[in-house]
Design a protein around this motif. Structure first.
Motif, PDB file in Angstrom:
ATOM      1  N   VAL A 116       5.912  15.072  -0.770  1.00 37.29           N
ATOM      2  CA  VAL A 116       4.815  14.117  -0.940  1.00 37.29           C
ATOM      3  C   VAL A 116       4.184  13.829   0.421  1.00 37.29           C
ATOM      4  O   VAL A 116       4.893  13.605   1.407  1.00 37.29           O
ATOM      5  CB  VAL A 116       5.335  12.805  -1.573  1.00 37.29           C
ATOM      6  CG1 VAL A 116       4.239  11.773  -1.655  1.00 37.29           C
ATOM      7  CG2 VAL A 116       5.925  13.084  -2.940  1.00 37.29           C
ATOM      8  N   ARG A 117       2.867  13.828   0.459  1.00 34.10           N
ATOM      9  CA  ARG A 117       2.173  13.477   1.711  1.00 34.10           C
ATOM     10  C   ARG A 117       2.514  12.026   2.066  1.00 34.10           C
ATOM     11  O   ARG A 117       2.441  11.150   1.197  1.00 34.10           O
ATOM     12  CB  ARG A 117       0.666  13.622   1.547  1.00 34.10           C
ATOM     13  CG  ARG A 117       0.219  15.048   1.400  1.00 34.10           C
ATOM     14  CD  ARG A 117      -1.281  15.107   1.141  1.00 34.10           C
ATOM     15  NE  ARG A 117      -1.720  16.468   1.166  1.00 34.10           N
ATOM     16  CZ  ARG A 117      -2.677  16.928   1.980  1.00 34.10           C
ATOM     17  NH1 ARG A 117      -3.288  16.092   2.791  1.00 34.10           N
ATOM     18  NH2 ARG A 117      -3.005  18.182   1.948  1.00 34.10           N
ATOM     19  N   PRO A 118       2.880  11.765   3.321  1.00 35.35           N
ATOM     20  CA  PRO A 118       3.255  10.399   3.702  1.00 35.35           C
ATOM     21  C   PRO A 118       2.185   9.364   3.356  1.00 35.35           C
ATOM     22  O   PRO A 118       2.503   8.301   2.838  1.00 35.35           O
ATOM     23  CB  PRO A 118       3.484  10.496   5.210  1.00 35.35           C
ATOM     24  CG  PRO A 118       3.893  11.919   5.431  1.00 35.35           C
ATOM     25  CD  PRO A 118       3.083  12.704   4.437  1.00 35.35           C
ATOM     26  N   ALA A 119       0.924   9.670   3.620  1.00 33.95           N
ATOM     27  CA  ALA A 119      -0.148   8.710   3.332  1.00 33.95           C
ATOM     28  C   ALA A 119      -0.241   8.414   1.836  1.00 33.95           C
ATOM     29  O   ALA A 119      -0.487   7.268   1.437  1.00 33.95           O
ATOM     30  CB  ALA A 119      -1.485   9.216   3.865  1.00 33.95           C
ATOM     31  N   ALA A 120      -0.026   9.424   1.003  1.00 35.68           N
ATOM     32  CA  ALA A 120      -0.077   9.217  -0.447  1.00 35.68           C
ATOM     33  C   ALA A 120       1.086   8.339  -0.893  1.00 35.68           C
ATOM     34  O   ALA A 120       0.919   7.449  -1.740  1.00 35.68           O
ATOM     35  CB  ALA A 120      -0.055  10.557  -1.175  1.00 35.68           C
ATOM     36  N   ALA A 121       2.265   8.562  -0.327  1.00 35.37           N
ATOM     37  CA  ALA A 121       3.426   7.736  -0.675  1.00 35.37           C
ATOM     38  C   ALA A 121       3.204   6.289  -0.254  1.00 35.37           C
ATOM     39  O   ALA A 121       3.536   5.354  -0.995  1.00 35.37           O
ATOM     40  CB  ALA A 121       4.684   8.292  -0.005  1.00 35.37           C
ATOM     41  N   GLU A 149       0.262   4.753   0.148  1.00 37.03           N
ATOM     42  CA  GLU A 149      -0.767   4.161  -0.718  1.00 37.03           C
ATOM     43  C   GLU A 149      -0.175   3.734  -2.053  1.00 37.03           C
ATOM     44  O   GLU A 149      -0.461   2.642  -2.555  1.00 37.03           O
ATOM     45  CB  GLU A 149      -1.939   5.122  -0.936  1.00 37.03           C
ATOM     46  CG  GLU A 149      -2.877   5.217   0.247  1.00 37.03           C
ATOM     47  CD  GLU A 149      -3.504   3.892   0.646  1.00 37.03           C
ATOM     48  OE1 GLU A 149      -3.837   3.062  -0.230  1.00 37.03           O
ATOM     49  OE2 GLU A 149      -3.657   3.670   1.863  1.00 37.03           O
ATOM     50  N   ALA A 150       0.654   4.572  -2.635  1.00 36.41           N
ATOM     51  CA  ALA A 150       1.285   4.225  -3.909  1.00 36.41           C
ATOM     52  C   ALA A 150       2.208   3.020  -3.739  1.00 36.41           C
ATOM     53  O   ALA A 150       2.231   2.120  -4.584  1.00 36.41           O
ATOM     54  CB  ALA A 150       2.071   5.419  -4.451  1.00 36.41           C
ATOM     55  N   ALA A 151       2.957   2.977  -2.640  1.00 39.60           N
ATOM     56  CA  ALA A 151       3.855   1.848  -2.381  1.00 39.60           C
ATOM     57  C   ALA A 151       3.074   0.565  -2.123  1.00 39.60           C
ATOM     58  O   ALA A 151       3.497  -0.520  -2.544  1.00 39.60           O
ATOM     59  CB  ALA A 151       4.770   2.163  -1.199  1.00 39.60           C
ATOM     60  N   LEU A 152       1.926   0.670  -1.453  1.00 33.00           N
ATOM     61  CA  LEU A 152       1.082  -0.506  -1.223  1.00 33.00           C
ATOM     62  C   LEU A 152       0.593  -1.088  -2.552  1.00 33.00           C
ATOM     63  O   LEU A 152       0.610  -2.305  -2.751  1.00 33.00           O
ATOM     64  CB  LEU A 152      -0.115  -0.156  -0.340  1.00 33.00           C
ATOM     65  CG  LEU A 152       0.157   0.006   1.144  1.00 33.00           C
ATOM     66  CD1 LEU A 152      -1.032   0.666   1.837  1.00 33.00           C
ATOM     67  CD2 LEU A 152       0.474  -1.341   1.779  1.00 33.00           C
ATOM     68  N   GLU A 153       0.176  -0.223  -3.460  1.00 30.93           N
ATOM     69  CA  GLU A 153      -0.300  -0.694  -4.762  1.00 30.93           C
ATOM     70  C   GLU A 153       0.836  -1.357  -5.543  1.00 30.93           C
ATOM     71  O   GLU A 153       0.663  -2.420  -6.138  1.00 30.93           O
ATOM     72  CB  GLU A 153      -0.903   0.471  -5.567  1.00 30.93           C
ATOM     73  CG  GLU A 153      -1.442   0.056  -6.911  1.00 30.93           C
ATOM     74  CD  GLU A 153      -2.464  -1.071  -6.847  1.00 30.93           C
ATOM     75  OE1 GLU A 153      -2.425  -1.951  -7.746  1.00 30.93           O
ATOM     76  OE2 GLU A 153      -3.274  -1.109  -5.904  1.00 30.93           O
ATOM     77  N   GLU A 154       2.004  -0.752  -5.518  1.00 30.05           N
ATOM     78  CA  GLU A 154       3.160  -1.331  -6.199  1.00 30.05           C
ATOM     79  C   GLU A 154       3.545  -2.673  -5.569  1.00 30.05           C
ATOM     80  O   GLU A 154       3.893  -3.624  -6.269  1.00 30.05           O
ATOM     81  CB  GLU A 154       4.336  -0.356  -6.133  1.00 30.05           C
ATOM     82  CG  GLU A 154       5.530  -0.793  -6.929  1.00 30.05           C
ATOM     83  CD  GLU A 154       6.663   0.223  -6.886  1.00 30.05           C
ATOM     84  OE1 GLU A 154       7.760  -0.137  -7.340  1.00 30.05           O
ATOM     85  OE2 GLU A 154       6.459   1.360  -6.417  1.00 30.05           O
ATOM     86  N   SER A 155       3.440  -2.767  -4.258  1.00 30.80           N
ATOM     87  CA  SER A 155       3.756  -4.018  -3.565  1.00 30.80           C
ATOM     88  C   SER A 155       2.772  -5.123  -3.946  1.00 30.80           C
ATOM     89  O   SER A 155       3.160  -6.281  -4.143  1.00 30.80           O
ATOM     90  CB  SER A 155       3.753  -3.777  -2.053  1.00 30.80           C
ATOM     91  OG  SER A 155       4.272  -4.874  -1.372  1.00 30.80           O
ATOM     92  N   ARG A 156       1.488  -4.780  -4.073  1.00 31.13           N
ATOM     93  CA  ARG A 156       0.479  -5.764  -4.496  1.00 31.13           C
ATOM     94  C   ARG A 156       0.782  -6.277  -5.909  1.00 31.13           C
ATOM     95  O   ARG A 156       0.670  -7.470  -6.180  1.00 31.13           O
ATOM     96  CB  ARG A 156      -0.923  -5.164  -4.439  1.00 31.13           C
ATOM     97  CG  ARG A 156      -1.511  -5.113  -3.043  1.00 31.13           C
ATOM     98  CD  ARG A 156      -2.989  -4.737  -3.053  1.00 31.13           C
ATOM     99  NE  ARG A 156      -3.211  -3.331  -3.342  1.00 31.13           N
ATOM    100  CZ  ARG A 156      -3.217  -2.358  -2.429  1.00 31.13           C
ATOM    101  NH1 ARG A 156      -3.005  -2.639  -1.172  1.00 31.13           N
ATOM    102  NH2 ARG A 156      -3.440  -1.117  -2.792  1.00 31.13           N
ATOM    103  N   ARG A 157       1.184  -5.371  -6.798  1.00 33.98           N
ATOM    104  CA  ARG A 157       1.546  -5.788  -8.159  1.00 33.98           C
ATOM    105  C   ARG A 157       2.777  -6.693  -8.139  1.00 33.98           C
ATOM    106  O   ARG A 157       2.829  -7.695  -8.846  1.00 33.98           O
ATOM    107  CB  ARG A 157       1.795  -4.571  -9.050  1.00 33.98           C
ATOM    108  CG  ARG A 157       0.542  -3.862  -9.501  1.00 33.98           C
ATOM    109  CD  ARG A 157       0.803  -2.871 -10.627  1.00 33.98           C
ATOM    110  NE  ARG A 157       1.830  -1.887 -10.322  1.00 33.98           N
ATOM    111  CZ  ARG A 157       1.614  -0.731  -9.709  1.00 33.98           C
ATOM    112  NH1 ARG A 157       0.381  -0.405  -9.335  1.00 33.98           N
ATOM    113  NH2 ARG A 157       2.598   0.112  -9.486  1.00 33.98           N
ATOM    114  N   THR A 158       3.763  -6.328  -7.336  1.00 32.60           N
ATOM    115  CA  THR A 158       4.977  -7.151  -7.218  1.00 32.60           C
ATOM    116  C   THR A 158       4.620  -8.542  -6.726  1.00 32.60           C
ATOM    117  O   THR A 158       5.103  -9.544  -7.251  1.00 32.60           O
ATOM    118  CB  THR A 158       5.990  -6.484  -6.275  1.00 32.60           C
ATOM    119  OG1 THR A 158       6.374  -5.224  -6.833  1.00 32.60           O
ATOM    120  CG2 THR A 158       7.221  -7.348  -6.074  1.00 32.60           C
ATOM    121  N   ALA A 159       3.761  -8.621  -5.708  1.00 33.24           N
ATOM    122  CA  ALA A 159       3.381  -9.913  -5.120  1.00 33.24           C
ATOM    123  C   ALA A 159       2.725 -10.834  -6.139  1.00 33.24           C
ATOM    124  O   ALA A 159       2.846 -12.057  -6.044  1.00 33.24           O
ATOM    125  CB  ALA A 159       2.454  -9.702  -3.926  1.00 33.24           C
ATOM    126  N   ALA A 160       2.061 -10.281  -7.110  1.00 35.10           N
ATOM    127  CA  ALA A 160       1.355 -11.088  -8.112  1.00 35.10           C
ATOM    128  C   ALA A 160       2.271 -11.565  -9.237  1.00 35.10           C
ATOM    129  O   ALA A 160       1.852 -12.335 -10.097  1.00 35.10           O
ATOM    130  CB  ALA A 160       0.200 -10.284  -8.711  1.00 35.10           C
TER     131      ALA A 160
END
Length: 193
Positions: free
Chosen positions: A120-125, A127-138
């Motif tokens: 997996v490209r590091p930047a893609a991983a 980005e996906a983790a950032l989106e998951e983190s935003r969902r978790t935060a909410a």
């Protein structure tokens, strides 16, 4: 932002009241520590269903100078004197978000560590983790969540504080005994670049 954690695994029959007393009497010492965004004084207990008895504080440092002042200062040396020198895990901060329960005193935390697969490209991983983190935060009961990466081992870590019990979240669950958050308000929100 820099994330840091060390884990002190204790014997199965260790009296965790010793750690509770230690935090109750010394936890306040970092309540005004320069450069510290927050420190969550965490424990896991076999009596509570954990596989180990463990003292495992988690830190978010606003500035490396604060982290260095702590690691090379009297506070960390006291821990080394009492328990031996632990391996200090360190991750580069990627994001910090406050949740719907921001400002509440957290009672639990969950740390989720995941490797970044080699295919997996590091930047893609990230980005996906950032989106998951935003969902978790909410999520309900979330005080705050942070995402960080260790690019040496290509490991992502998400650390989330909860007002009450974690809602069956994946990862290692901890009890929060105390929270020192002298510069939490100065931690950058969202993406850290």
């Amino acid at each position: 932002m820099h994330a840091m954690q060390y884990e002190i695994t204790l014997p199965a029959d260790y009296d965790m009241g010793v750690i509770r007393t230690r935090v109750a009497t010394k936890g306040h010492l970092l309540d005004a520590f320069p450069g510290l965004g927050l420190k969550a004084y965490l424990i896991r207990e076999r009596a509570g269903g954990s596989p180990v008895n463990q003292y495992a504080p988690f830190y978010l440092w606003r500035a490396p100078e604060g982290m260095n002042a702590f690691l090379w200062g009297a506070g960390f040396q006291g821990l080394v004197d009492d328990f031996g020198r632990p391996e200090v895990q360190h991750w580069t901060g990627l994001s910090y978000e406050e949740g719907p329960a921001a400002g509440a005193l957290p009672r639990s935390a969950v740390r989720l560590r995941r490797p970044v697969p080699g295919a997996v490209r590091p930047a893609a991983a990230v980005e996906a983790a950032l989106e998951e983190s935003r969902r978790t935060a909410a999520g309900p009961g979330v005080v705050a969540t942070a995402l960080a990466v260790d690019p040496r081992r290509w490991e992502l870590v998400r650390f989330t504080l909860y007002e009450g019990a974690p809602p069956g979240a994946e990862g290692e669950a901890y009890e929060v005994l105390h929270l020192s958050a002298p510069e939490a308000g100065l931690l950058g929100r969202g993406r850290q670049w």
